[in-house]
Scaffold this motif. Sequence first.
Motif, PDB file in Angstrom:
ATOM      1  N   ILE A 289      13.433   4.049 100.562  1.00  0.00           N
ATOM      2  CA  ILE A 289      13.949   3.133 100.331  1.00  0.00           C
ATOM      3  C   ILE A 289      15.597   3.548  99.981  1.00  0.00           C
ATOM      4  O   ILE A 289      15.811   4.461  99.539  1.00  0.00           O
ATOM      5  N   ALA A 290      16.510   2.647 100.529  1.00  0.00           N
ATOM      6  CA  ALA A 290      17.856   2.851 100.501  1.00  0.00           C
ATOM      7  C   ALA A 290      18.711   1.468 100.008  1.00  0.00           C
ATOM      8  O   ALA A 290      18.270   0.364 100.449  1.00  0.00           O
ATOM      9  N   LEU A 291      19.447   1.436  99.473  1.00  0.00           N
ATOM     10  CA  LEU A 291      20.246   0.311  98.952  1.00  0.00           C
ATOM     11  C   LEU A 291      21.740   0.183  99.717  1.00  0.00           C
ATOM     12  O   LEU A 291      22.347   1.182 100.074  1.00  0.00           O
ATOM     13  N   LEU A 292      21.882  -0.922 100.210  1.00  0.00           N
ATOM     14  CA  LEU A 292      22.998  -1.365 100.948  1.00  0.00           C
ATOM     15  C   LEU A 292      24.200  -1.585 100.287  1.00  0.00           C
ATOM     16  O   LEU A 292      24.764  -2.686 100.371  1.00  0.00           O
ATOM     17  N   GLY A 293      24.599  -0.810  99.541  1.00  0.00           N
ATOM     18  CA  GLY A 293      25.717  -1.152  98.560  1.00  0.00           C
ATOM     19  C   GLY A 293      25.674  -0.519  97.088  1.00  0.00           C
ATOM     20  O   GLY A 293      24.607   0.303  96.831  1.00  0.00           O
ATOM     21  N   ASP A 294      26.343  -0.772  96.253  1.00  0.00           N
ATOM     22  CA  ASP A 294      26.470  -0.149  94.810  1.00  0.00           C
ATOM     23  C   ASP A 294      25.727  -0.839  93.843  1.00  0.00           C
ATOM     24  O   ASP A 294      25.741  -2.373  93.803  1.00  0.00           O
ATOM     25  N   PRO A 295      24.737  -0.148  93.081  1.00  0.00           N
ATOM     26  CA  PRO A 295      24.186  -1.024  91.814  1.00  0.00           C
ATOM     27  C   PRO A 295      25.257  -0.944  90.952  1.00  0.00           C
ATOM     28  O   PRO A 295      26.482  -0.316  90.944  1.00  0.00           O
ATOM     29  N   PRO A 296      24.962  -1.523  89.817  1.00  0.00           N
ATOM     30  CA  PRO A 296      25.836  -1.351  88.482  1.00  0.00           C
ATOM     31  C   PRO A 296      26.227   0.356  88.416  1.00  0.00           C
ATOM     32  O   PRO A 296      25.451   0.830  88.813  1.00  0.00           O
ATOM     33  N   SER A 297      27.426   0.433  87.841  1.00  0.00           N
ATOM     34  CA  SER A 297      27.786   1.791  87.518  1.00  0.00           C
ATOM     35  C   SER A 297      26.632   2.695  87.306  1.00  0.00           C
ATOM     36  O   SER A 297      26.144   2.487  86.475  1.00  0.00           O
ATOM     37  N   TRP A 298      26.575   3.836  88.238  1.00  0.00           N
ATOM     38  CA  TRP A 298      25.532   4.929  87.868  1.00  0.00           C
ATOM     39  C   TRP A 298      25.770   5.820  86.747  1.00  0.00           C
ATOM     40  O   TRP A 298      26.789   6.316  86.649  1.00  0.00           O
ATOM     41  N   THR A 299      24.779   6.264  85.943  1.00  0.00           N
ATOM     42  CA  THR A 299      24.892   7.091  84.968  1.00  0.00           C
ATOM     43  C   THR A 299      23.837   8.098  85.382  1.00  0.00           C
ATOM     44  O   THR A 299      22.772   7.749  85.798  1.00  0.00           O
ATOM     45  N   PRO A 300      23.820   9.418  84.870  1.00  0.00           N
ATOM     46  CA  PRO A 300      22.925  10.600  85.172  1.00  0.00           C
ATOM     47  C   PRO A 300      21.339  10.020  84.686  1.00  0.00           C
ATOM     48  O   PRO A 300      20.314  10.721  85.071  1.00  0.00           O
ATOM     49  N   ASP A 301      21.358   8.996  83.627  1.00  0.00           N
ATOM     50  CA  ASP A 301      19.977   8.781  83.113  1.00  0.00           C
ATOM     51  C   ASP A 301      19.495   7.930  83.992  1.00  0.00           C
ATOM     52  O   ASP A 301      18.092   7.525  83.923  1.00  0.00           O
ATOM     53  N   ARG A 302      19.942   7.367  85.008  1.00  0.00           N
ATOM     54  CA  ARG A 302      19.285   6.353  85.836  1.00  0.00           C
ATOM     55  C   ARG A 302      18.962   6.992  87.258  1.00  0.00           C
ATOM     56  O   ARG A 302      19.320   8.145  87.495  1.00  0.00           O
ATOM     57  N   ARG A 303      17.793   6.394  87.939  1.00  0.00           N
ATOM     58  CA  ARG A 303      17.441   6.920  89.252  1.00  0.00           C
ATOM     59  C   ARG A 303      18.551   6.876  90.196  1.00  0.00           C
ATOM     60  O   ARG A 303      19.376   6.015  90.455  1.00  0.00           O
ATOM     61  N   ASP A 304      18.579   8.021  90.917  1.00  0.00           N
ATOM     62  CA  ASP A 304      19.787   8.321  91.792  1.00  0.00           C
ATOM     63  C   ASP A 304      19.136   7.638  93.030  1.00  0.00           C
ATOM     64  O   ASP A 304      19.072   8.350  94.226  1.00  0.00           O
ATOM     65  N   TRP A 305      19.548   6.337  93.544  1.00  0.00           N
ATOM     66  CA  TRP A 305      18.883   5.610  94.889  1.00  0.00           C
ATOM     67  C   TRP A 305      19.572   5.829  95.774  1.00  0.00           C
ATOM     68  O   TRP A 305      21.199   6.007  95.722  1.00  0.00           O
ATOM     69  N   THR A 306      19.203   6.173  97.156  1.00  0.00           N
ATOM     70  CA  THR A 306      19.759   6.645  98.144  1.00  0.00           C
ATOM     71  C   THR A 306      20.806   5.397  98.384  1.00  0.00           C
ATOM     72  O   THR A 306      19.944   4.228  98.391  1.00  0.00           O
ATOM     73  N   ARG A 307      22.121   5.526  98.721  1.00  0.00           N
ATOM     74  CA  ARG A 307      22.708   4.142  99.057  1.00  0.00           C
ATOM     75  C   ARG A 307      24.149   4.559  99.780  1.00  0.00           C
ATOM     76  O   ARG A 307      24.252   5.557  99.935  1.00  0.00           O
ATOM     77  N   PHE A 308      24.942   3.534  99.872  1.00  0.00           N
ATOM     78  CA  PHE A 308      26.305   3.785 100.208  1.00  0.00           C
ATOM     79  C   PHE A 308      27.197   3.057  99.328  1.00  0.00           C
ATOM     80  O   PHE A 308      26.611   1.783  98.644  1.00  0.00           O
ATOM     81  N   SER A 309      28.311   3.554  98.974  1.00  0.00           N
ATOM     82  CA  SER A 309      29.022   2.978  97.818  1.00  0.00           C
ATOM     83  C   SER A 309      30.399   2.445  98.410  1.00  0.00           C
ATOM     84  O   SER A 309      31.025   3.071  99.460  1.00  0.00           O
ATOM     85  N   LEU A 310      30.923   1.379  97.877  1.00  0.00           N
ATOM     86  CA  LEU A 310      31.845   0.686  98.507  1.00  0.00           C
ATOM     87  C   LEU A 310      33.334   1.400  97.698  1.00  0.00           C
ATOM     88  O   LEU A 310      33.253   1.768  96.556  1.00  0.00           O
ATOM     89  N   PRO A 311      34.357   1.569  98.470  1.00  0.00           N
ATOM     90  CA  PRO A 311      35.720   1.951  97.867  1.00  0.00           C
ATOM     91  C   PRO A 311      36.244   0.897  97.275  1.00  0.00           C
ATOM     92  O   PRO A 311      37.219   0.202  97.525  1.00  0.00           O
ATOM     93  N   ARG A 312      35.801   0.354  95.923  1.00  0.00           N
ATOM     94  CA  ARG A 312      36.172  -0.584  95.365  1.00  0.00           C
ATOM     95  C   ARG A 312      37.647  -0.385  94.650  1.00  0.00           C
ATOM     96  O   ARG A 312      38.372  -1.434  94.968  1.00  0.00           O
ATOM     97  N   VAL A 313      37.904   0.711  94.037  1.00  0.00           N
ATOM     98  CA  VAL A 313      39.304   0.817  93.645  1.00  0.00           C
ATOM     99  C   VAL A 313      40.268   0.752  94.731  1.00  0.00           C
ATOM    100  O   VAL A 313      41.246   0.213  94.693  1.00  0.00           O
ATOM    101  N   GLU A 314      39.939   1.515  95.805  1.00  0.00           N
ATOM    102  CA  GLU A 314      40.760   1.620  96.863  1.00  0.00           C
ATOM    103  C   GLU A 314      41.004   0.156  97.571  1.00  0.00           C
ATOM    104  O   GLU A 314      42.067  -0.561  98.061  1.00  0.00           O
ATOM    105  N   MET A 315      39.910  -0.835  97.558  1.00  0.00           N
ATOM    106  CA  MET A 315      40.208  -1.970  97.969  1.00  0.00           C
ATOM    107  C   MET A 315      41.045  -2.858  97.098  1.00  0.00           C
ATOM    108  O   MET A 315      41.930  -3.734  97.659  1.00  0.00           O
TER     109      MET A 315
END
Length: 358
Positions: A289-315
């Motif tokens: 399973i892979a996510l097509l975007g970012d979940p809420p801010s990831w922290t080490p205690d959360r599952r590291d789902w495969t995904r792609f991350s949006l360049p939100r700050v750069e945007m």
Amino acid sequence: MTPSPRRGRPTQVDIARRAGVSQATVSLVISGGAVSDQVAEPTRQAVLAAAAELGYTANVAARRLRGKRNNLLGIYTFEPVFPVDQRDFYYPFLVGVEEATAALGYDLLLFSSVTSAADRSIYAGGVNRLRIADGCVLLGRNVRRDELAALVREDFPFVFLGRRELPDADISYVAADYVAATSAMVTTLAGHGHERILYLRATDDTEPTRDREAGYRQGLVAAGLAVDESLIQALADPAELTAEHLEHWIARYGVTAVLVEPTEDTRLTTALDEIAAAARIRFPQDCSIALLGDPPSWTPDRRDWTRFSLPRVEMGREAARMLIELLEDRRTAPERVSLPCTFVPGDSIGPARAGRPS
């Protein structure tokens, strides 16, 4: 109610004509402070009423500004609460806008509201509330397109964070390249031997969802896989995703991998965590399973789902830059920019499990 179409911003001359006074009188009233006391109170009230009727916003900072601009940018969200929490999906956009605004010598004004999403409006009371700023960066999923069209008719400068289209107008935007990112994710899964890849899309037909679907189809074609319409499924609320759903798709369609649009909050990831905790389906042993975007801010205690991350700050930075170019007449036509996303390997995809029905 959306104001009637007009071109350009109302001027002090327009106010003077409406109130039946001289432009000098209007200037005294609008300037505020002690000088406005020179104007009789009935006349002053008539000028203010005319300004309100025309949608003119008196800028209290105008005395320190050059020309017709006040070096003040706005940022407005169509969501009911402004993204000031670092865990919020929209917060990095705000960071990027603020950084670029400060670096380019502008101040930033946050437009917020206590109303619900359904009532939230730029035109509260029939007046464009954003006019106190020279221009505005807009963001949010629950877009009121009639209000975007009204801003275009007024020639009010704005840039949208995300791809948004209007039927009869071109607008400037900065978007994440969902097409390329989703296509690349399909290619990655195909490289792991997955041929039956389910795309779980949102039910609303927004531009980001259409872009993800276009990327899904492109990725299948690039990988030499047939596009099977039965593998494009809609789920109204990703929070409702259950192990039963996945078991059904695996058994009926031979699915070995799932691509799913994340929510801006924790609803999807919570549902996935619950499925994994029940141990009925293991990720990625039973299904990738892979996510097509970012979940809420990831922290080490959360599952590291495969995904792609949006360049939100750069945007956010790019949106502020584009807006300032529009304000300074360095760009006269709408600009549209799509920035690449970043693949995050995570731990939820792996080789396709053998023995699935085709």
